[in-house]
Scaffold this active site. Structure first.
Site, PDB file in Angstrom:
ATOM      1  N   HIS A  54       0.843  -1.208   0.000  1.00 53.94           N
ATOM      2  CA  HIS A  54       0.000   0.000   0.000  1.00 53.94           C
ATOM      3  C   HIS A  54       0.867   1.243   0.000  1.00 53.94           C
ATOM      4  O   HIS A  54       2.079   1.166   0.178  1.00 53.94           O
ATOM      5  CB  HIS A  54      -0.995  -0.013   1.163  1.00 53.94           C
ATOM      6  CG  HIS A  54      -0.405   0.104   2.537  1.00 53.94           C
ATOM      7  ND1 HIS A  54       0.418  -0.860   3.091  1.00 53.94           N
ATOM      8  CD2 HIS A  54      -0.510   1.071   3.489  1.00 53.94           C
ATOM      9  CE1 HIS A  54       0.766  -0.501   4.312  1.00 53.94           C
ATOM     10  NE2 HIS A  54       0.228   0.680   4.586  1.00 53.94           N
ATOM     11  N   HIS A  56       1.375   3.899   1.856  1.00 52.85           N
ATOM     12  CA  HIS A  56       1.936   4.662   2.989  1.00 52.85           C
ATOM     13  C   HIS A  56       3.458   4.756   2.896  1.00 52.85           C
ATOM     14  O   HIS A  56       4.129   3.784   2.533  1.00 52.85           O
ATOM     15  CB  HIS A  56       1.509   4.035   4.325  1.00 52.85           C
ATOM     16  CG  HIS A  56       0.071   4.332   4.671  1.00 52.85           C
ATOM     17  ND1 HIS A  56      -0.646   3.585   5.562  1.00 52.85           N
ATOM     18  CD2 HIS A  56      -0.764   5.310   4.222  1.00 52.85           C
ATOM     19  CE1 HIS A  56      -1.880   4.080   5.660  1.00 52.85           C
ATOM     20  NE2 HIS A  56      -1.970   5.128   4.856  1.00 52.85           N
ATOM     21  N   ASP A  58       5.837   4.710   4.981  1.00 46.34           N
ATOM     22  CA  ASP A  58       6.686   3.747   5.700  1.00 46.34           C
ATOM     23  C   ASP A  58       6.686   2.362   5.040  1.00 46.34           C
ATOM     24  O   ASP A  58       7.293   1.420   5.568  1.00 46.34           O
ATOM     25  CB  ASP A  58       6.299   3.666   7.191  1.00 46.34           C
ATOM     26  CG  ASP A  58       4.893   3.141   7.416  1.00 46.34           C
ATOM     27  OD1 ASP A  58       3.978   3.519   6.648  1.00 46.34           O
ATOM     28  OD2 ASP A  58       4.700   2.355   8.362  1.00 46.34           O
ATOM     29  N   HIS A  59       6.026   2.258   3.871  1.00 43.16           N
ATOM     30  CA  HIS A  59       6.055   1.011   3.095  1.00 43.16           C
ATOM     31  C   HIS A  59       6.688   1.182   1.711  1.00 43.16           C
ATOM     32  O   HIS A  59       7.183   0.217   1.139  1.00 43.16           O
ATOM     33  CB  HIS A  59       4.640   0.424   2.960  1.00 43.16           C
ATOM     34  CG  HIS A  59       4.088  -0.008   4.281  1.00 43.16           C
ATOM     35  ND1 HIS A  59       3.978  -1.323   4.648  1.00 43.16           N
ATOM     36  CD2 HIS A  59       3.687   0.726   5.349  1.00 43.16           C
ATOM     37  CE1 HIS A  59       3.510  -1.391   5.894  1.00 43.16           C
ATOM     38  NE2 HIS A  59       3.321  -0.162   6.337  1.00 43.16           N
ATOM     39  N   HIS A 112      -7.452  -0.834   5.689  1.00 48.45           N
ATOM     40  CA  HIS A 112      -6.429   0.098   6.188  1.00 48.45           C
ATOM     41  C   HIS A 112      -6.300   1.265   5.197  1.00 48.45           C
ATOM     42  O   HIS A 112      -6.287   2.430   5.581  1.00 48.45           O
ATOM     43  CB  HIS A 112      -5.121  -0.670   6.343  1.00 48.45           C
ATOM     44  CG  HIS A 112      -3.954   0.153   6.774  1.00 48.45           C
ATOM     45  ND1 HIS A 112      -3.863   0.731   8.013  1.00 48.45           N
ATOM     46  CD2 HIS A 112      -2.814   0.494   6.117  1.00 48.45           C
ATOM     47  CE1 HIS A 112      -2.706   1.398   8.108  1.00 48.45           C
ATOM     48  NE2 HIS A 112      -2.061   1.274   6.974  1.00 48.45           N
ATOM     49  N   ASP A 129      -0.181  -3.862   6.272  1.00 51.00           N
ATOM     50  CA  ASP A 129      -0.823  -3.342   7.489  1.00 51.00           C
ATOM     51  C   ASP A 129      -2.279  -3.778   7.607  1.00 51.00           C
ATOM     52  O   ASP A 129      -3.087  -3.112   8.242  1.00 51.00           O
ATOM     53  CB  ASP A 129      -0.766  -1.802   7.508  1.00 51.00           C
ATOM     54  CG  ASP A 129       0.625  -1.276   7.819  1.00 51.00           C
ATOM     55  OD1 ASP A 129       1.517  -2.080   8.147  1.00 51.00           O
ATOM     56  OD2 ASP A 129       0.812  -0.042   7.726  1.00 51.00           O
ATOM     57  N   HIS A 167       4.705  -4.663  10.959  1.00 53.61           N
ATOM     58  CA  HIS A 167       5.092  -3.916  12.163  1.00 53.61           C
ATOM     59  C   HIS A 167       5.253  -4.841  13.365  1.00 53.61           C
ATOM     60  O   HIS A 167       4.567  -5.859  13.457  1.00 53.61           O
ATOM     61  CB  HIS A 167       4.026  -2.867  12.542  1.00 53.61           C
ATOM     62  CG  HIS A 167       3.982  -1.684  11.631  1.00 53.61           C
ATOM     63  ND1 HIS A 167       4.748  -0.555  11.836  1.00 53.61           N
ATOM     64  CD2 HIS A 167       3.251  -1.450  10.514  1.00 53.61           C
ATOM     65  CE1 HIS A 167       4.484   0.332  10.879  1.00 53.61           C
ATOM     66  NE2 HIS A 167       3.586  -0.189  10.053  1.00 53.61           N
TER      67      HIS A 167
HETATM   68 ZN   LIG Z   1      -0.002   1.693   6.483  1.00 53.43          ZN
END
Ligand SMILES: [Zn+2]
Length: 255
Positions: A54, A56, A58-59, A112, A129, A167
């Site tokens: 996805h 985001h 942090d990905h 998410h 996530d 995570h």
């Molecule tokens: Zn995420």
């Protein structure tokens, strides 16, 4: 060498997963480049692809920098917020990594985010996530019903499926799950084990689908103990699995 799956730590609690055979490597959700680049160099691996769940940061934050150094394809969902030059994949399409002789099936798992996907194959699930051990992702863009449906898809996979979440949230998830199901013995056992691992700064993943079904409240929204806990919390909302899901998710968000 057979296939190895190793975590690369990123930010405070992200795991970037590296799937490799000692020569070739595919990387899942590189939120930052440095750790992944170091990993490839240290193990003398040739990068043969990036799998992205996805949009985001942090990905996917490391994708462009990694691809500037390594000529490799990237697979991900159809979303304008994703990095450029992506091989867009959707439900039931396959991602084949010839160098590693691996094929993953794409599962669309909105909740998410609206375009979140997961990759499943060879008994391995890279779920981004969507699912965490003893928890699930926050509903930033989707509805409880969408997330319930996404998690139901995971529940239909074999119990032995190894679950690679993005995570290290397991300990706090366990603490919350215990509020929902204080008398769940499998949960108590998982929590004790997780506490012990985290005390030594060890990873709590992968989990398995079978294990999560036994203690993850978000995979247990049809279990009477979870339904009852949700009814006590929001009496008029817990009348369906997605209703229970929504109650538990709001409860977690407020915890
Ligand atoms: Zn995420």
């Amino acid at each position: 060498m057979s296939i190895q799956i190793e975590p690369i730590k990123a930010f405070t609690d992200n795991y970037i997963w590296a799937v490799h055979d000692g020569r070739h490597c595919v990387i899942v959700d590189p939120g930052e480049a440095s750790g992944a680049l170091d990993f490839l160099e240290r193990h003398e691996l040739s990068l043969c692809g990036l799998m992205l769940t996805h949009h985001h940061h942090d990905h996917v934050g490391g994708v462009d920098e990694i691809r500037a150094r390594h000529d490799a394809p990237a697979w991900g969902p159809d979303d304008r917020r994703m990095p450029k030059n992506l091989q867009v994949v959707s439900e039931d399409q396959q991602v084949t990594i010839e160098e590693l002789d691996l094929t993953f099936k794409v599962m669309e798992t909105p909740g998410h985010t609206t375009s979140h996907i997961a990759f499943f194959g060879h008994g391995l699930l890279f779920c981004g996530d969507t699912l965490f051990s003893a928890g699930c992702g926050r509903l930033f863009e989707g509805t409880p019903a969408q997330m319930q449906h996404s998690i139901d898809k995971f529940a239909a996979l074999p119990d032995s499926t190894r679950v690679y979440c993005a995570h290290e949230y397991t300990e706090s998830n366990c603490n919350f799950a215990r509020q929902v199901e204080p008398r769940n013995a499998a949960l108590a056992e998982r929590c004790n084990r997780v506490e012990e691992l985290r005390r030594r700064d060890r990873i709590t993943l992968p989990s398995t689908i079978g294990a999560e079904k036994a203690f993850n409240p978000f995979m247990r929204t049809r279990e009477s103990a979870v339904v009852k806990a949700a009814q006590l919390r929001e009496p008029d909302q817990a009348d369906s699995p997605e209703g229970v899901f929504g109650v538990i998710r709001r409860w977690k968000d407020a915890a």
